[in-house]
Enzyme design. Structure first.
Site, PDB file in Angstrom:
ATOM      1  N   HIS A 146       4.919 -29.334 -24.674  1.00  0.00           N
ATOM      2  CA  HIS A 146       4.437 -30.826 -24.198  1.00  0.00           C
ATOM      3  C   HIS A 146       2.902 -30.288 -24.415  1.00  0.00           C
ATOM      4  CE1 HIS A 146       7.483 -32.999 -22.140  1.00  0.00           C
ATOM      5  NE2 HIS A 146       8.209 -31.653 -21.723  1.00  0.00           N
ATOM      6  N   GLU A 186       0.899 -31.859 -24.392  1.00  0.00           N
ATOM      7  CA  GLU A 186      -0.162 -33.288 -23.717  1.00  0.00           C
ATOM      8  C   GLU A 186      -0.657 -32.095 -22.432  1.00  0.00           C
ATOM      9  OE1 GLU A 186       3.316 -33.182 -24.624  1.00  0.00           O
ATOM     10  OE2 GLU A 186       3.458 -34.084 -22.844  1.00  0.00           O
ATOM     11  N   CYS A 213       9.342 -32.955 -26.770  1.00  0.00           N
ATOM     12  CA  CYS A 213      10.681 -33.236 -25.746  1.00  0.00           C
ATOM     13  C   CYS A 213      11.642 -33.784 -26.195  1.00  0.00           C
ATOM     14  CB  CYS A 213       9.789 -32.331 -24.734  1.00  0.00           C
ATOM     15  SG  CYS A 213      11.280 -32.186 -23.493  1.00  0.00           S
TER      16      CYS A 213
END
Ligand code: GLN
Length: 195
Positions: free
Chosen positions: A173, A175, A78
């Site tokens: 994302h 994560e 991002c």
């Protein structure tokens, strides 16, 4: 392997946790001396214009550019993808990137109407099924130069994952999900260089 996560701003803690959970040493990077000790670096999501300012204020921007030029493997998610892009569209006035990836990235490409959304992407470079991708005020890769390769696209064809040698970037994302195949893919690049 020692994997750094740029820890100036943004969701660096989540990336540190992912890397640790994958069994590698994860360290926050805020100083040039810390950068010098890592085998690979993750630039997290957050706000690229703030990350840009902080990296220049703390004297980290030039060492980061030098490390990228010297071949350090770097994965940007991002805002981190924006930092890695050679060209930025819709940046804040005066906003700079570190560069490295031969792409043009449009910041906040989905506008306020689609601030955040999720979509399943097919990513042929990864093993297994589609990747459930979470987008939050995400950038899009508007054009891919000769040296970079698209890895994943939205259903409408827009590019949201790219690589170029040991550089990797995603608009979304991983994560924030439980699917760490992009992190594993990146760690594979770092491993190939260190062994
Ligand atoms: N919109 C942010 C930027 O311009 C990126 C958002 C994110 O990292 N989730 O940097």
């Amino acid at each position: 392997m020692r994997i750094g996560v740029l820890a100036l701003q943004g969701d660096f803690r989540e990336h540190l946790n992912v890397v640790s959970s994958l069994g590698e040493t994860a360290v926050p990077v805020r100083r040039e001396a810390e950068l010098a000790e890592v085998d690979g670096l993750i630039i997290p999501g957050g706000e690229s214009s703030v990350m840009d300012k902080l990296s220049r204020t703390f004297g980290l921007a030039e060492p980061l550019k030098a490390a990228i030029a010297a071949g350090l493997p770097v994965y940007g998610t991002c805002a981190g993808l924006i930092m890695l892009a050679d060209r930025i569209l819709d940046g804040m006035a005066g906003q700079q990137t570190l560069g490295g990836l031969d792409v043009a990235v449009r910041r906040n490409a989905f506008g306020s109407q689609r601030d955040s959304f999720e979509e399943d992407l097919s990513v042929p470079a990864l093993p297994g099924d589609t990747v459930h991708a979470v987008f939050i005020r995400a950038p899009v890769v508007e054009s891919v130069g000769k040296r970079a390769t698209p890895l994943g696209t939205l259903a409408d064809g827009r590019v949201v994952a790219v690589e170029q040698g040991d550089l990797l970037g995603t608009s979304f994302h991983p994560e924030m999900t439980n699917d760490y195949r992009f992190h594993e893919y990146f760690l594979g690049k770092v491993r190939a260089r260190t062994t």
